[in-house]
Write an enzyme that holds these catalytic residues in place. Structure first.
Site, PDB file in Angstrom:
ATOM      1  N   ASP A  95      19.440  58.512 -31.668  1.00 54.84           N
ATOM      2  CA  ASP A  95      19.115  60.008 -31.558  1.00 54.84           C
ATOM      3  C   ASP A  95      17.915  60.540 -31.169  1.00 54.84           C
ATOM      4  O   ASP A  95      17.366  61.618 -30.988  1.00 54.84           O
ATOM      5  CB  ASP A  95      19.476  60.827 -33.026  1.00 54.84           C
ATOM      6  CG  ASP A  95      21.155  60.706 -33.132  1.00 54.84           C
ATOM      7  OD1 ASP A  95      21.828  61.024 -32.456  1.00 54.84           O
ATOM      8  OD2 ASP A  95      21.379  60.613 -34.567  1.00 54.84           O
ATOM      9  N   HIS A 140      18.584  53.484 -39.849  1.00 53.41           N
ATOM     10  CA  HIS A 140      19.807  53.457 -40.030  1.00 53.41           C
ATOM     11  C   HIS A 140      20.433  52.711 -40.976  1.00 53.41           C
ATOM     12  O   HIS A 140      19.680  51.648 -41.541  1.00 53.41           O
ATOM     13  CB  HIS A 140      20.437  52.904 -38.546  1.00 53.41           C
ATOM     14  CG  HIS A 140      21.692  53.104 -38.320  1.00 53.41           C
ATOM     15  ND1 HIS A 140      22.551  52.258 -38.599  1.00 53.41           N
ATOM     16  CD2 HIS A 140      22.367  54.149 -37.657  1.00 53.41           C
ATOM     17  CE1 HIS A 140      23.878  52.642 -38.261  1.00 53.41           C
ATOM     18  NE2 HIS A 140      23.812  53.762 -37.654  1.00 53.41           N
TER      19      HIS A 140
HETATM   20  N1  CMC Z   1      11.564  58.421 -42.230  1.00 54.25           N
HETATM   21  C1  CMC Z   1      10.778  57.895 -43.140  1.00 54.25           C
HETATM   22  N2  CMC Z   1      11.193  57.048 -43.922  1.00 54.25           N
HETATM   23  C2  CMC Z   1      12.637  56.964 -43.950  1.00 54.25           C
HETATM   24  C3  CMC Z   1      13.361  57.155 -42.876  1.00 54.25           C
HETATM   25  C4  CMC Z   1      13.010  58.044 -41.917  1.00 54.25           C
HETATM   26  N3  CMC Z   1      13.627  58.304 -40.794  1.00 54.25           N
HETATM   27  N4  CMC Z   1      14.572  56.510 -43.019  1.00 54.25           N
HETATM   28  C5  CMC Z   1      14.566  55.998 -43.867  1.00 54.25           C
HETATM   29  N5  CMC Z   1      13.436  56.001 -44.742  1.00 54.25           N
HETATM   30  C6  CMC Z   1      12.995  55.251 -45.890  1.00 54.25           C
HETATM   31  C7  CMC Z   1      13.429  56.074 -47.050  1.00 54.25           C
HETATM   32  O1  CMC Z   1      12.754  57.152 -47.775  1.00 54.25           O
HETATM   33  C8  CMC Z   1      13.765  54.857 -48.090  1.00 54.25           C
HETATM   34  O2  CMC Z   1      12.490  54.695 -48.866  1.00 54.25           O
HETATM   35  P1  CMC Z   1      12.484  54.068 -50.253  1.00 54.25           P
HETATM   36  O3  CMC Z   1      13.225  52.612 -50.271  1.00 54.25           O
HETATM   37  O4  CMC Z   1      11.066  54.215 -50.469  1.00 54.25           O
HETATM   38  O5  CMC Z   1      12.838  55.279 -51.079  1.00 54.25           O
HETATM   39  C9  CMC Z   1      14.053  53.628 -47.035  1.00 54.25           C
HETATM   40  O6  CMC Z   1      13.255  54.023 -45.947  1.00 54.25           O
HETATM   41  C10 CMC Z   1      15.318  53.586 -47.228  1.00 54.25           C
HETATM   42  O7  CMC Z   1      15.971  54.609 -46.248  1.00 54.25           O
HETATM   43  P2  CMC Z   1      17.300  55.350 -47.095  1.00 54.25           P
HETATM   44  O8  CMC Z   1      17.504  56.872 -46.835  1.00 54.25           O
HETATM   45  O9  CMC Z   1      17.616  54.782 -48.636  1.00 54.25           O
HETATM   46  O10 CMC Z   1      18.580  54.499 -46.202  1.00 54.25           O
HETATM   47  P3  CMC Z   1      19.845  55.075 -45.678  1.00 54.25           P
HETATM   48  O11 CMC Z   1      20.561  53.839 -45.446  1.00 54.25           O
HETATM   49  O12 CMC Z   1      20.422  55.649 -47.090  1.00 54.25           O
HETATM   50  O13 CMC Z   1      19.786  56.074 -44.786  1.00 54.25           O
HETATM   51  C11 CMC Z   1      19.533  57.348 -42.816  1.00 54.25           C
HETATM   52  C12 CMC Z   1      19.694  55.952 -43.629  1.00 54.25           C
HETATM   53  C13 CMC Z   1      19.789  57.041 -40.999  1.00 54.25           C
HETATM   54  C14 CMC Z   1      20.047  58.388 -43.052  1.00 54.25           C
HETATM   55  C15 CMC Z   1      17.997  57.480 -42.875  1.00 54.25           C
HETATM   56  O14 CMC Z   1      17.341  56.190 -42.183  1.00 54.25           O
HETATM   57  C16 CMC Z   1      17.499  58.731 -42.426  1.00 54.25           C
HETATM   58  O15 CMC Z   1      17.604  59.731 -42.890  1.00 54.25           O
HETATM   59  N6  CMC Z   1      17.030  58.950 -40.976  1.00 54.25           N
HETATM   60  C17 CMC Z   1      16.510  60.028 -40.432  1.00 54.25           C
HETATM   61  C18 CMC Z   1      17.959  60.690 -39.737  1.00 54.25           C
HETATM   62  C19 CMC Z   1      18.478  60.012 -38.755  1.00 54.25           C
HETATM   63  O16 CMC Z   1      17.861  59.790 -37.755  1.00 54.25           O
HETATM   64  N7  CMC Z   1      19.905  59.714 -38.791  1.00 54.25           N
HETATM   65  C20 CMC Z   1      20.690  59.279 -37.591  1.00 54.25           C
HETATM   66  C21 CMC Z   1      21.333  58.062 -37.892  1.00 54.25           C
HETATM   67  S1  CMC Z   1      21.870  57.424 -36.467  1.00 54.25           S
HETATM   68  C22 CMC Z   1      23.137  58.451 -35.800  1.00 54.25           C
HETATM   69  C23 CMC Z   1      24.328  58.252 -36.603  1.00 54.25           C
HETATM   70  O17 CMC Z   1      24.828  56.916 -36.226  1.00 54.25           O
HETATM   71  O18 CMC Z   1      24.757  59.181 -37.185  1.00 54.25           O
END
Ligand code: CMC
Length: 428
Positions: free
Chosen positions: A363, A305
């Site tokens: 989720d 998140h």
């Molecule tokens: N599985 C594996 N690696 C992950 C995941 C994951 N679910 N989430 C983040 N990472 C890694 C990502 O690859 C990155 O690695 P690096 O620093 O080496 O590049 C690091 O963790 C930081 O992640 P980010 O994608 O830059 O973080 P963000 O804040 O931009 O994204 C997020 C947040 C929720 C979009 C992301 O964690 C994600 O895609 N999660 C899976 C989708 C999900 O479950 N979404 C629901 C969110 S809660 C409901 C809502 O409020 O909508």
């Protein structure tokens, strides 16, 4: 004396005011930065940017806490009900008995949709994703209720908001029924909000329908957990759309659009599909490996998140709700739940997830719960949107009365071609 931050740009040094909120991080006010330095800030994805002042929801991401109008969200999930939370988000206070009666009666008065809207549904393929239908029919409400789209009239703002809180469940249930090829079920105002929604989704004219109180209570909790989450992608989208003066129905429909994506509201659908794909506890290590591989686009859906760097408090309540629902149907040894729990255990002990502070989010368990209640995966994001509507509306109202609100217009770092001469086709 208020605090300031000092910024040096070339030879020029400027003072930037620091604004303090009631709780949480302060902000550096950069609104004069461009006029004073000729520079913009650059923050793709808005990781360090506050876009507005708000007094609706506060998230403490490090502690894993979330408050609606100062009340812990998990306490509301335990002790309140979704419609009361909708009132709280909109008005800022919990209702008195009289206020509650007026509000809940008013919502009941608006549960039916214009009969002409039924024909609108017939234009869609039966296999249309219900989110595609929601994006369209919520925007279409502005064509049916043009008497409540004057955004400068507080009475019209209130009526349009109440119409959406009341009618969006009816539209969501219609989208579901349409996909099944079953007749629409009219609202039943003798029931509470979540019971009525369950009936509109699952009743058929041929048989009497008996409300399952455990399911209705669980659904109400799920709605509370999804009701608001400060300036997330869909809420910011609604604010941006509304900042131009777009009407409330059109603005809220943009929330559905943004919510649909798998990184936001679509993650519950994606998380359940992922658990089904993993299928068995023995396959988990392979998926953990994929999630950690930089060259593999696979992510553990329902994990991570932007704000929570601790266990998502919504996931805790959701896990318990999931158990309640599975016990009700006598399915405590549910295979998907076993996979989810084991996956959570392994991920929470894995260096990659520990270092990146990746925890299960709301989720992760919601899909299993909704599935056990009889909702297909395509309806998951619709239910999220139904609940988040009350949060979007509260933000929309807050913005409408915010004297400092202006049209949203971010700037950019331009990296394209420099100005050049147009050459006639024959000379290219
Ligand atoms: N599985 C594996 N690696 C992950 C995941 C994951 N679910 N989430 C983040 N990472 C890694 C990502 O690859 C990155 O690695 P690096 O620093 O080496 O590049 C690091 O963790 C930081 O992640 P980010 O994608 O830059 O973080 P963000 O804040 O931009 O994204 C997020 C947040 C929720 C979009 C992301 O964690 C994600 O895609 N999660 C899976 C989708 C999900 O479950 N979404 C629901 C969110 S809660 C409901 C809502 O409020 O909508």
């Amino acid at each position: 004396m208020s605090e300031i931050a000092k910024l040096k740009v070339g030879k020029k040094e400027i003072d930037l005011p620091i604004k303090k909120g009631s709780v949480g991080p302060s902000v550096i006010d950069v609104s004069k930065l461009y006029s004073e330095t000729d520079h913009f800030t650059f923050d793709p994805g808005f990781t360090s940017t506050g876009s507005c002042e708000s007094s609706i929801t506060f998230i403490d991401g490090d502690k894993g806490e979330c408050y609606y109008r100062g009340y812990p969200m998990d306490v509301l999930a335990e002790k309140s009900n979704f419609l009361e939370v909708a009132y709280l988000l909109w008005y800022g206070e919990l209702p008195s008995k009289t206020e509650w009666n007026e509000f809940s009666d008013a919502i009941k008065n608006h549960t039916m949709v214009h009969e002409q809207l039924n024909t609108f549904f017939n234009g869609f393929r039966r296999g249309a994703h219900p989110m595609a239908i929601m994006v369209a029919v919520v925007a279409a409400l502005s064509a049916f209720y043009p008497d409540s789209i004057n955004i400068s009239d507080p009475a019209q703002r209130r009526i349009s908001a109440r119409r959406m809180v009341a009618k969006i469940p009816t539209l969501a249930a219609m989208a579901f029924k349409y996909s099944l090829g079953q007749p629409f079920v009219y609202p039943d105002n003798s029931l509470n909000y979540s019971e009525n929604f369950m009936k509109m989704c699952f009743a058929v004219p041929a048989e009497p329908y008996k409300i399952n109180k455990t399911f209705a209570k669980a659904l109400d909790k799920i709605f509370i957990l999804h009701a608001d989450h400060e300036q997330n992608a869909s809420t910011s989208t609604v604010r941006l759309a509304a900042s131009s003066g777009a009407n409330p129905f059109a603005s809220i429909s943009t929330g559905f659009t943004s919510l649909w994506g798998p990184l936001h509201g679509g993650a519950n659908e994606a998380a359940l599909n992922m658990l089904k794909e993993i299928g068995d506890v023995k396959n988990i290590p392979e998926y953990i490996k994929k999630a950690k591989d930089k060259n593999d686009p696979f992510k553990l859906m329902g994990f991570g998140h932007r704000v929570y760097k601790n266990y998502d408090p919504r996931a805790k309540v959701m896990q318990k709700t999931c158990h309640d629902v599975l016990s009700e149907i006598g399915n405590n040894d549910n295979k998907l739940l076993q996979v989810a729990k084991e996956l959570e255990k392994i991920a929470l002990n894995d260096e990659y997830f520990i270092e990146k502070k990746l925890y299960p989010n709301i989720d992760f368990y919601s899909g299993i719960t909704l599935n056990a209640m009889g909702f297909p995966t395509t309806m998951f994001t619709v239910l999220f949107g139904l609940a988040r509507t009350v949060g979007w509306l509260a933000h929309w109202k807050e913005m409408m009365v915010d004297k400092s609100a202006r049209i949203g217009r971010p700037r950019q770092l331009y990296t394209g071609a420099e100005p050049r001469e147009f050459k006639d086709l024959s000379k290219r």
